[in-house]
Write an enzyme that holds these catalytic residues in place. Sequence first.
Site, PDB file in Angstrom:
ATOM      1  N   ASP A  16       0.875  -1.188   0.000  1.00  0.00           N
ATOM      2  CA  ASP A  16       0.000   0.000   0.000  1.00  0.00           C
ATOM      3  C   ASP A  16       0.906   1.231   0.000  1.00  0.00           C
ATOM      4  OD1 ASP A  16      -2.359   1.652   0.335  1.00  0.00           O
ATOM      5  OD2 ASP A  16      -1.894   1.818   2.463  1.00  0.00           O
ATOM      6  N   SER A  17       0.275   2.394  -0.164  1.00  0.00           N
ATOM      7  CA  SER A  17       1.042   3.637  -0.092  1.00  0.00           C
ATOM      8  C   SER A  17       1.504   3.941   1.336  1.00  0.00           C
ATOM      9  CB  SER A  17       0.173   4.795  -0.588  1.00  0.00           C
ATOM     10  OG  SER A  17      -0.978   4.902   0.226  1.00  0.00           O
ATOM     11  N   CYS A  79      -4.314  -1.411  -1.899  1.00  0.00           N
ATOM     12  CA  CYS A  79      -4.505   0.026  -2.076  1.00  0.00           C
ATOM     13  C   CYS A  79      -5.484   0.184  -3.245  1.00  0.00           C
ATOM     14  CB  CYS A  79      -3.160   0.663  -2.415  1.00  0.00           C
ATOM     15  SG  CYS A  79      -3.256   2.392  -2.901  1.00  0.00           S
ATOM     16  N   GLU A 159      -3.313   8.672   8.550  1.00  0.00           N
ATOM     17  CA  GLU A 159      -1.852   8.555   8.722  1.00  0.00           C
ATOM     18  C   GLU A 159      -1.394   9.330   9.952  1.00  0.00           C
ATOM     19  OE1 GLU A 159       0.798   7.022   6.921  1.00  0.00           O
ATOM     20  OE2 GLU A 159      -0.657   5.899   5.727  1.00  0.00           O
ATOM     21  N   CYS A 195     -11.047   3.014   0.014  1.00  0.00           N
ATOM     22  CA  CYS A 195      -9.648   3.344   0.302  1.00  0.00           C
ATOM     23  C   CYS A 195      -9.297   2.540   1.542  1.00  0.00           C
ATOM     24  CB  CYS A 195      -9.483   4.839   0.577  1.00  0.00           C
ATOM     25  SG  CYS A 195      -7.839   5.277   1.212  1.00  0.00           S
ATOM     26  N   HIS A 197      -7.358   3.035   3.841  1.00  0.00           N
ATOM     27  CA  HIS A 197      -7.184   3.823   5.068  1.00  0.00           C
ATOM     28  C   HIS A 197      -8.515   4.044   5.799  1.00  0.00           C
ATOM     29  CE1 HIS A 197      -3.252   4.844   3.365  1.00  0.00           C
ATOM     30  NE2 HIS A 197      -2.929   5.405   4.512  1.00  0.00           N
TER      31      HIS A 197
HETATM   32  N1  DGL Z   1      -4.772   3.452   0.872  1.00  0.00           N
HETATM   33  C1  DGL Z   1      -4.834   3.891  -0.449  1.00  0.00           C
HETATM   34  C2  DGL Z   1      -6.112   3.474  -1.154  1.00  0.00           C
HETATM   35  O1  DGL Z   1      -6.685   2.466  -0.805  1.00  0.00           O
HETATM   36  C3  DGL Z   1      -4.437   5.282  -0.849  1.00  0.00           C
HETATM   37  C4  DGL Z   1      -4.154   6.381   0.073  1.00  0.00           C
HETATM   38  C5  DGL Z   1      -3.267   7.432  -0.592  1.00  0.00           C
HETATM   39  O2  DGL Z   1      -2.059   7.159  -0.643  1.00  0.00           O
HETATM   40  O3  DGL Z   1      -3.771   8.450  -1.089  1.00  0.00           O
HETATM   41  O4  DGL Z   1      -6.541   4.114  -2.090  1.00  0.00           O
END
Ligand code: DGL
Length: 306
Positions: A16-17, A79, A159, A195, A197
């Site tokens: 993931d990012s 992600c 984050e 997402c 997150h």
């Molecule tokens: N967690 C990531 C997603 O599912 C992206 C978050 C990001 O880096 O903008 O899209």
Amino acid sequence: MNEEKIMQGRKIGVFDSGIGGLTVLRELNALFPNDNFFYIGDTARLPYGTKSRETVIRYSESLARIVLGFGVDAVVVACNTASTHALEAVTVLAAPVPVIGMIEPAAYAAVAATRNNHIGVIATAGTIQSGAYARTLDRVSPHTTVCSAACQMLVALAEEGWTDQGDPVVRSILSRYLDPLFDHAHAPDTLILGCTHFPVFSHIITEILGDGVTLINSGVAAAKTLSSCLGAAKYPVDPQNRIRFFATDDPTRFARNACRFFDHPLDSHQVELIDISYSAAEDDKARQAMSRLQNPSGQSIKSTAA
Ligand code: DGL
């Protein structure tokens, strides 16, 4: 990177990012207790949601190369933004190793859950602008109506560790994003958390929207898809060293915030710093060579993986 530890048994690579993909790893960990995992959070280059398609493809390929270097038996693109832009490129790179993304499993889960055929999607700016969810939902169930909102600020809040139920700032940001989707007669009864997150905000979202709206966690859906593709591992593995965590920047910060996303807290020594400069340089060399082959005049350089 630390010297390679020898791992017995099946291995799954997850990236993931940042720390959001840990919500996916949590689900994978529950469904695959006899597998090893390599998790990479690209904290040096986060966020992906505001980057161009070409950049997200390049970053995703570099992470995929790293997990493939561990000899994994499957790759999970944990992600939604990377799945939106780079699933095809990563699938080509990894073949014959299977690659699972987030979008399709979440779309199928949402279609199975909705009763009024009206589905909401919240995700990063990149995922929403690409129309990936709207297209996939339309393919899976053409009768479905889709409304969506780009909620990029939620990535920064997550984050930052601002996920507390009682925090009025977080609640008011969430309401601002959600109200336009739900403040009308034909509101969705199902909301895709598009997402990885976002599941850390599930409790606040349910408080705002009420129990009548089903939340779809893309990680839960993707873990089930991988389970039907791989089945259970045959051999038990060393429970001590089963999961390795890597961050491309600041492992201490990664470990500090991980407990909100994963089953248990991590110590900073459990998160290894991984150097992406080598693989990024390799990517660039490969891309330049490819674009010279395709365009000998060298006038425009376009992503070949897009
Ligand atoms: N967690 C990531 C997603 O599912 C992206 C978050 C990001 O880096 O903008 O899209």
